[in-house]
Design a protein around this motif. Structure first.
Motif, mmCIF file in Angstrom:
data_model
loop_
_atom_site.group_PDB
_atom_site.id
_atom_site.type_symbol
_atom_site.label_atom_id
_atom_site.label_comp_id
_atom_site.label_asym_id
_atom_site.label_seq_id
_atom_site.Cartn_x
_atom_site.Cartn_y
_atom_site.Cartn_z
ATOM 1 N N GLU A 305 55.894 -59.542 -13.619
ATOM 2 C CA GLU A 305 55.611 -60.843 -15.017
ATOM 3 C C GLU A 305 54.572 -61.602 -13.750
ATOM 4 O OE1 GLU A 305 58.716 -62.113 -17.277
ATOM 5 O OE2 GLU A 305 58.642 -60.146 -18.263
ATOM 6 N N GLN A 306 55.179 -62.487 -12.782
ATOM 7 C CA GLN A 306 54.417 -63.704 -12.174
ATOM 8 C C GLN A 306 53.530 -62.956 -11.245
ATOM 9 O OE1 GLN A 306 56.324 -67.827 -12.210
ATOM 10 N NE2 GLN A 306 57.920 -66.348 -12.806
ATOM 11 N N LYS A 307 54.386 -61.782 -10.447
ATOM 12 C CA LYS A 307 53.117 -61.443 -9.629
ATOM 13 C C LYS A 307 53.717 -62.183 -8.088
ATOM 14 C CE LYS A 307 51.788 -57.797 -12.068
ATOM 15 N NZ LYS A 307 52.919 -56.364 -11.988
ATOM 16 N N LYS A 308 54.063 -63.202 -7.842
ATOM 17 C CA LYS A 308 54.658 -64.270 -6.988
ATOM 18 C C LYS A 308 55.585 -63.451 -5.799
ATOM 19 C CE LYS A 308 54.462 -68.685 -9.806
ATOM 20 N NZ LYS A 308 55.287 -69.751 -9.949
ATOM 21 N N ALA A 309 56.053 -62.357 -5.939
ATOM 22 C CA ALA A 309 57.020 -62.605 -4.848
ATOM 23 C C ALA A 309 56.302 -60.515 -5.113
ATOM 24 C CB ALA A 309 57.824 -62.575 -5.458
ATOM 25 N N LEU A 310 57.035 -60.317 -3.798
ATOM 26 C CA LEU A 310 56.865 -58.702 -3.414
ATOM 27 C C LEU A 310 58.536 -57.944 -3.525
ATOM 28 C CD1 LEU A 310 54.646 -58.970 0.292
ATOM 29 C CD2 LEU A 310 54.146 -57.508 -2.278
ATOM 30 N N GLN A 311 58.979 -58.788 -3.058
ATOM 31 C CA GLN A 311 60.593 -58.447 -4.058
ATOM 32 C C GLN A 311 61.536 -59.483 -3.794
ATOM 33 O OE1 GLN A 311 62.088 -56.022 -0.154
ATOM 34 N NE2 GLN A 311 64.181 -55.976 -1.227
ATOM 35 N N MET A 332 54.209 -63.431 -2.220
ATOM 36 C CA MET A 332 52.820 -62.763 -2.071
ATOM 37 C C MET A 332 52.003 -63.064 -1.858
ATOM 38 S SD MET A 332 52.688 -59.846 -4.056
ATOM 39 C CE MET A 332 50.915 -59.358 -4.784
ATOM 40 N N PRO A 333 51.116 -62.634 -0.915
ATOM 41 C CA PRO A 333 49.713 -63.865 -0.851
ATOM 42 C C PRO A 333 48.823 -64.717 -2.182
ATOM 43 C CG PRO A 333 49.449 -61.317 -0.198
ATOM 44 C CD PRO A 333 50.505 -61.152 -1.276
ATOM 45 N N GLY A 334 48.963 -66.003 -1.872
ATOM 46 C CA GLY A 334 49.149 -67.147 -2.488
ATOM 47 C C GLY A 334 49.836 -67.948 -2.926
ATOM 48 N N SER A 335 51.173 -67.232 -2.534
ATOM 49 C CA SER A 335 52.109 -67.833 -3.342
ATOM 50 C C SER A 335 53.118 -68.232 -1.692
ATOM 51 C CB SER A 335 53.296 -66.715 -3.905
ATOM 52 O OG SER A 335 54.094 -67.823 -4.466
ATOM 53 N N LEU A 340 58.594 -70.075 -4.582
ATOM 54 C CA LEU A 340 59.499 -68.827 -4.918
ATOM 55 C C LEU A 340 60.813 -70.464 -4.938
ATOM 56 C CD1 LEU A 340 59.126 -65.787 -2.397
ATOM 57 C CD2 LEU A 340 58.157 -66.482 -5.390
ATOM 58 N N LEU A 341 60.609 -71.029 -4.139
ATOM 59 C CA LEU A 341 62.372 -71.549 -3.936
ATOM 60 C C LEU A 341 62.071 -72.172 -5.780
ATOM 61 C CD1 LEU A 341 64.723 -72.354 -3.044
ATOM 62 C CD2 LEU A 341 63.992 -74.591 -1.918
ATOM 63 N N GLU A 342 61.251 -72.531 -6.619
ATOM 64 C CA GLU A 342 61.422 -73.780 -7.351
ATOM 65 C C GLU A 342 61.638 -72.641 -8.365
ATOM 66 O OE1 GLU A 342 57.502 -75.434 -8.164
ATOM 67 O OE2 GLU A 342 57.429 -76.735 -6.373
ATOM 68 N N ASP A 343 61.074 -71.142 -8.622
ATOM 69 C CA ASP A 343 60.862 -70.444 -9.231
ATOM 70 C C ASP A 343 62.176 -69.502 -9.712
ATOM 71 O OD1 ASP A 343 58.875 -70.149 -11.225
ATOM 72 O OD2 ASP A 343 58.159 -69.450 -9.076
ATOM 73 N N VAL A 344 63.406 -69.822 -8.722
ATOM 74 C CA VAL A 344 64.767 -69.600 -8.423
ATOM 75 C C VAL A 344 65.604 -70.862 -8.931
ATOM 76 C CG1 VAL A 344 66.393 -69.019 -6.750
ATOM 77 C CG2 VAL A 344 64.084 -68.188 -6.144
#
Length: 437
Positions: A305-311, A332-335, A340-344
């Protein structure tokens, strides 16, 4: 109506699994302390002979790491009655296969033969226990084998040192702080006498369990087991040190650089209880919720959905004394790792605050029913499970009962365990970074 039908199907599936997967076995001890487990299954003309020794990386010293894994290789070198280089030839020429593996807690050897070769399998494992040849030629040969394994699986593999980086930061007292493969300079510095002493201390009948599973005659098997293993001398009982880690009260921040990667990795890890603790099973379920498949919480949110991570992924690394709960992600590039940790953390807070839906809970239970079926779907799996539950869990009956523990876990318990262990002030946050160009 649809929900009721799903519940009915799941209920029927649970009953089928419960009856179909019941593992019958007999266990007893030899006079020398070797524990024996027999599981008969005549559905195929195959038999597994396996021995699990209660020795792993945690039984080493800080200046001699890697010994247990080294012995996984060394004890295939040969015995007084099996010439050097002949072990695998004997197995394959008799229609069999064999392997071994090592963890921080135990070392496991096994052979799979046509059922008419049970006697051969038992003799070979008794030879490994009683008559191993540990000489300088074998040590030097396997030293090179282990070095090549380390180069391929760790030194040159992208993200090959993630577990190493986590362990050395998460544990300060316990031997879990080093890797199972160990450090090559420790093996180089060890003397032949040190290897021989390690074998004498740990590879003894009263520090092992023998499992025979498959198509065999029980009376015949018992006769051969007594013939080949009964005369092996009992060893000095192994005395293990107890290590207690201090609680983590504030976030541990660390960085590790890896020349084999180009994309950084976020790693958040929490120290968790022994595999024997009920909470470890709840953490298994939490891991499945967060990252098991493309419909899991973290994958769906951050990758799809957010395209923030490759995996994104997480897993509960359960061990005999402590465990590690590990969450990881590739931005992902740009993140970046911080984002990522905030969303986790948002996903974890939601898990700690709200009950998961009934639908997600039913799916989760189904996942673990399937895992239970798969774990006991082969003779090799059953043999390994019987040895593990006896040696590490101290309750061999878990081979049949553990699924009931998972079935008894509630949504409220999932929320409570997430609250108990997944706290930001009691974890390691590791930035696993590319080496500077």
């Amino acid at each position: 109506m649809k929900k009721g039908l799903i519940a009915l199907v799941l209920s029927m599936g649970m009953n089928i699994v419960s009856s179909a997967q019941q593992v019958e076995f007999e266990e007893y001890d030899l006079d020398n302390g070797l524990h024996v487990v027999l599981h008969q299954d005549s559905s195929a003309p195959v038999v597994v002979t396996s021995v699990m020794y209660h020795v792993g990386a945690k039984d080493e010293t800080p200046d001699r790491t890697g010994f247990a894994h080294f012995f996984e290789h060394l004890l295939f070198e040969g015995t007084e009655n099996i010439a050097r280089g002949e072990w695998f030839k004997i197995v394959t020429s008799n229609g069999g296969k064999n392997n071994a593996n090592t963890s921080d807690d135990r070392t496991y050897y096994y052979e799979v033969f046509p059922s008419n070769n049970l006697k051969l399998g038992l003799w070979m494992e008794s030879e490994r226990m009683l008559h191993p040849v540990i000489n300088q030629i074998g040590v030097d040969t396997q030293n090179e084998v282990v070095k090549e394994e380390k180069r391929q699986n760790y030194d040159t593999r992208p993200y090959g040192f993630v577990i190493k980086a986590v362990k050395e930061n998460l544990f300060k007292e316990h031997p879990y702080r080093w890797t199972t493969i160990g450090e090559m300079e420790h093996l180089d510095a060890a003397t032949l006498e040190e290897f021989q002493a390690f074998n004498k201390k740990f590879y003894i009948p009263n520090n092992a369990v023998l499992v025979v599973a498959g198509d065999f005659k029980k009376d015949e098997a018992k006769q051969w087991i007594e013939e080949y293993f009964g005369s092996i001398p009992k060893g000095t009982p192994v005395k293990r040190n107890e290590y207690k880690e201090h609680s983590i009260t504030e976030t541990i921040k660390a960085e590790y650089t890896d020349p084999n990667i180009q994309i950084p990795m976020l790693v958040a890890s929490y120290r968790t209880p022994s595999m024997k603790h009920r909470d470890a099973r709840v953490l298994d379920m939490i891991s499945s919720l967060l990252s098991d498949g493309k419909s899991s919480i973290l994958y769906k949110s951050l990758v799809d959905e957010q395209k923030k991570a490759l995996q994104m992924g997480s897993f509960n690394f359960s061990q005999e004394d402590y465990g590690m709960y590990i969450i990881y992600g590739l931005p992902m590039p740009g993140s970046n790792n911080e984002a990522l940790l905030e969303d986790v953390d948002k996903a974890i807070v939601d898990l700690q605050t709200n009950l998961i839906s009934e639908r997600d809970f039913e799916k989760l239970q189904n996942v673990f029913e399937n895992k239970y079926v798969n774990n006991n779907s082969s003779l090799e799996g059953i043999a390994s499970n019987l040895a593990t539950y006896y040696l590490l869990y101290g309750d061999i009956n878990l081979v049949n009962k553990e699924i009931e523990i998972y079935r008894s876990i509630t949504r409220e318990e999932i929320r409570a365990v997430a609250q108990k262990y997944l706290q930001p002030n009691s974890r390691l946050v590791l930035d696993y970074m590319p080496a500077a160009q």
